[in-house]
Motif scaffolding. Sequence first.
Motif, PDB file in Angstrom:
ATOM      1  N   LYS A   7       0.712  -1.298   0.025  1.00 37.76           N
ATOM      2  CA  LYS A   7       0.012   0.117   0.103  1.00 37.76           C
ATOM      3  C   LYS A   7       0.859   1.128  -0.016  1.00 37.76           C
ATOM      4  O   LYS A   7       1.892   1.353   0.886  1.00 37.76           O
ATOM      5  CB  LYS A   7      -0.791  -0.080   1.174  1.00 37.76           C
ATOM      6  N   ALA A  98      -7.152   2.503  -2.512  1.00 39.22           N
ATOM      7  CA  ALA A  98      -7.188   1.768  -1.214  1.00 39.22           C
ATOM      8  C   ALA A  98      -8.418   2.223  -0.429  1.00 39.22           C
ATOM      9  O   ALA A  98      -8.743   1.250   0.643  1.00 39.22           O
ATOM     10  CB  ALA A  98      -5.946   2.185  -0.307  1.00 39.22           C
ATOM     11  N   SER A 151      -3.400   0.417  -3.233  1.00 48.21           N
ATOM     12  CA  SER A 151      -3.005  -0.892  -3.221  1.00 48.21           C
ATOM     13  C   SER A 151      -2.417  -1.603  -4.390  1.00 48.21           C
ATOM     14  O   SER A 151      -3.153  -1.479  -5.358  1.00 48.21           O
ATOM     15  CB  SER A 151      -4.037  -1.513  -2.144  1.00 48.21           C
TER      16      SER A 151
END
Length: 425
Positions: A7, A98, A151
């Motif tokens: 991430k 994300a 991510s």
Amino acid sequence: MFVDKAKIKIKAGNGGDGAISFHREKYVAAGGPDGGNGGKGGDVIFVADDNFSSLIDFRYKRKYVAENGQNGGAKRCTGKSAPDLIIKVPRGTIIRNADTGRIMADISTDEPQVLARGGNGGRGNCNFATSTRQIPRFAKPGYPGEEFDISLELKLIADVGLVGFPNVGKSTLISAVSAAKPKIANYHFTTLTPVLGVVKVNEEKSFVMADIPGLIEGASDGVGLGHEFLRHVERCRLIVHVLDVSGTEGRDPIEDFDIINAELQNFSEDLAKCPQIVAANKCDMADEEQINRLKNFIEEKGMKFFVISAATTHGTKELINAVAGELEKLPPVREYKPEPITQEEIEEKALSNTKFEIEKEGNIYFVDAKWLDPIMRTINMDDYSSLQYFQQVLRKSGIIDKLESMGINEGDTVNIMGFEFDYVR
């Protein structure tokens, strides 16, 4: 170390500010405004690099920021645009937002993917001259670049995935049919990371095979090691299910077959529908009755069945030829299409551009609006037209309406990012 998830934060460059400048030249009367526009900020671009096989670099560096564009200059000079920031990732990397989980890109081809676009440059004061406003003493700031928390998830690109319980001979098989050299030993979980091998069928035909760490019951719920790598089978066009027909581990291959397929089903409906070929391995240690029992069970399910011994390469050529024949009938390796931006993201992005908070202490109203900072840098507070422009910004953004709804009176003080002025209706 094999790392297949990470991430990070990416930030495209801001556009350069427009310039406030006036032409000054001997013998040239009324030169007028000549402030140039700012340059564009750099984009953040992802590209596939086959020299990378893991996302481990993103464990140590978590923030990637492109350069800002240069500010405009005098004589209508436009600021220089910033270079793009190129980020290299392994082929097969899926990039998601994300916060929302939306797929933004699948880095599977050689085509570069722009994930965050740099802001455009602000306009210089030469753009705001009119017949009634001949001396504009303000310019527009550069637009901010896009930024995202994203991510990264690596899904290996392979035509064929080997699945099965630990120690059934998957690593031995891939080493026998390709140049891959995985660790091979007589204990469970010898394979700790996926292994790719190129299987050459003939001079003009080959395919990529992936050896996935052994699965056990409960893998889809996080039990064992294989669950970490089930995602790497999702792209596969064909699954070769390796079973230990000899039963030397004290397990029933028919029971193993049902358990592994139940785990594939629990992990992904699409994965459960993937075509399968069954390879009954370790036939050199099994009797004919064991082999026939498993063969009848598999063929009743309509699947192709091959008896092999990966250790002695018995039957492996026939298996590979059958796999190559099946691949010719199947569609290409799956690519994940970028998903459209959600309404939630659109609203959040719109609000973030004009988001502000106002707090009242006595007769002073404190306005917290960080997006106003670049605008205030280009405003000349001693110039009437600049103040008019600034008032328009406050009105359009809703700040003045909010102040009025909070009961601000004429003469009260407004503090915006440290700059104070008296409110006048």
